[in-house]
Scaffold this active site. Structure first.
Site, PDB file in Angstrom:
ATOM      1  N   HIS A  31      64.465 -68.292  -2.408  1.00 26.22           N
ATOM      2  CA  HIS A  31      64.122 -66.928  -2.828  1.00 26.22           C
ATOM      3  C   HIS A  31      65.384 -66.047  -2.845  1.00 26.22           C
ATOM      4  O   HIS A  31      65.610 -65.299  -3.792  1.00 26.22           O
ATOM      5  CB  HIS A  31      63.107 -66.303  -1.857  1.00 26.22           C
ATOM      6  CG  HIS A  31      61.787 -66.997  -1.797  1.00 26.22           C
ATOM      7  ND1 HIS A  31      61.123 -67.228  -0.613  1.00 26.22           N
ATOM      8  CD2 HIS A  31      60.980 -67.509  -2.770  1.00 26.22           C
ATOM      9  CE1 HIS A  31      59.967 -67.830  -0.853  1.00 26.22           C
ATOM     10  NE2 HIS A  31      59.862 -68.029  -2.149  1.00 26.22           N
ATOM     11  N   LYS A  85      43.510 -64.957   1.283  1.00 22.55           N
ATOM     12  CA  LYS A  85      44.526 -65.982   1.539  1.00 22.55           C
ATOM     13  C   LYS A  85      44.996 -65.871   2.981  1.00 22.55           C
ATOM     14  O   LYS A  85      45.298 -64.779   3.466  1.00 22.55           O
ATOM     15  CB  LYS A  85      45.704 -65.760   0.568  1.00 22.55           C
ATOM     16  CG  LYS A  85      46.490 -67.020   0.288  1.00 22.55           C
ATOM     17  CD  LYS A  85      47.414 -66.800  -0.900  1.00 22.55           C
ATOM     18  CE  LYS A  85      48.523 -67.820  -0.925  1.00 22.55           C
ATOM     19  NZ  LYS A  85      49.446 -67.586  -2.037  1.00 22.55           N
ATOM     20  N   ARG A 130      60.917 -74.433 -10.123  1.00 22.25           N
ATOM     21  CA  ARG A 130      61.518 -75.566  -9.414  1.00 22.25           C
ATOM     22  C   ARG A 130      61.360 -76.861 -10.182  1.00 22.25           C
ATOM     23  O   ARG A 130      62.193 -77.746 -10.117  1.00 22.25           O
ATOM     24  CB  ARG A 130      60.853 -75.740  -8.038  1.00 22.25           C
ATOM     25  CG  ARG A 130      61.288 -74.717  -7.025  1.00 22.25           C
ATOM     26  CD  ARG A 130      60.393 -74.739  -5.814  1.00 22.25           C
ATOM     27  NE  ARG A 130      59.061 -74.262  -6.174  1.00 22.25           N
ATOM     28  CZ  ARG A 130      58.149 -73.855  -5.310  1.00 22.25           C
ATOM     29  NH1 ARG A 130      58.409 -73.900  -4.032  1.00 22.25           N
ATOM     30  NH2 ARG A 130      56.981 -73.414  -5.701  1.00 22.25           N
ATOM     31  N   SER A 144      57.702 -72.841   0.605  1.00 21.29           N
ATOM     32  CA  SER A 144      57.127 -72.093   1.735  1.00 21.29           C
ATOM     33  C   SER A 144      55.973 -72.843   2.399  1.00 21.29           C
ATOM     34  O   SER A 144      55.785 -72.752   3.613  1.00 21.29           O
ATOM     35  CB  SER A 144      56.630 -70.715   1.279  1.00 21.29           C
ATOM     36  OG  SER A 144      57.721 -69.897   0.970  1.00 21.29           O
TER      37      SER A 144
END
Ligand code: ADP
Length: 153
Positions: free
Chosen positions: A18, A42, A91, A129
């Site tokens: 990040h 979440k 990614r 993460s």
């Protein structure tokens, strides 16, 4: 008018991938707002205050980077902070497939806002993460994956 981008995400936790994206994006935009999205459905490991605090501390010396948090639609938060761009990282092809739909839907909701993608630097592309949260839950050491300014407790 400032060329402002919102970098939205959960950042749970904020890591070297990040940070690298924000630093590289500073060449493209006048200002970057790291937008910590929170969703009551979440389950996050770190609360919004902790995540916000990390980003504030990390970029304390860079006036062009700021941090905010929001719930609700990313395009609504873009309008709120007057950001014309959404910054996202890619990614791999799985990221691409997921991001493509989100970017197209966001553009349908708000045609003025463009999503700009940067490919992840290869040295950081494995940092994720979800995996970091797993390591933290099992009391492993994630210090080599997060900026030194960030202390994970
Ligand atoms: P999400 O947005 O799905 O909650 P994150 O908070 O991890 O996920 O990611 C925020 C943004 O950072 C996304 O655009 C994601 O593609 C990007 N990102 C995630 N991991 C990396 C990495 N290793 N290198 C560069 N960018 C990354």
């Amino acid at each position: 008018m400032a060329n402002r981008a919102l970098f939205p995400g959960s950042f749970d936790p904020f890591h070297l991938g990040h940070e690298n994206l924000v630093i590289r994006a500073l060449d493209l935009f006048d200002e970057i707002i790291v937008g910590i999205g929170h969703n009551t459905n979440k389950q996050n490991l770190f609360d919004v205050e902790t995540r916000t605090g990390w980003v504030k501390e990390l970029f304390a010396g860079e006036s062009r980077v700021s941090v905010g948090s929001y719930s609700g639609l990313t395009v609504d938060y873009c309008r709120h902070v007057d950001a014309k761009y959404i910054l996202r990282g890619l990614r791999n092809t799985a990221d691409y497939q997921f991001e493509q739909s989100i970017a197209q839907m966001n553009r349908a909701l708000e045609t003025e806002i463009e999503t700009i993608f940067l490919l992840t630097a290869p040295e950081y592309s494995a940092i994720n993460s979800t995996i970091l949260r797993d390591i933290i839950r099992h009391e492993g050491d994630v210090s080599k994956f997060v900026p030194p300014a960030i202390t994970i407790k």
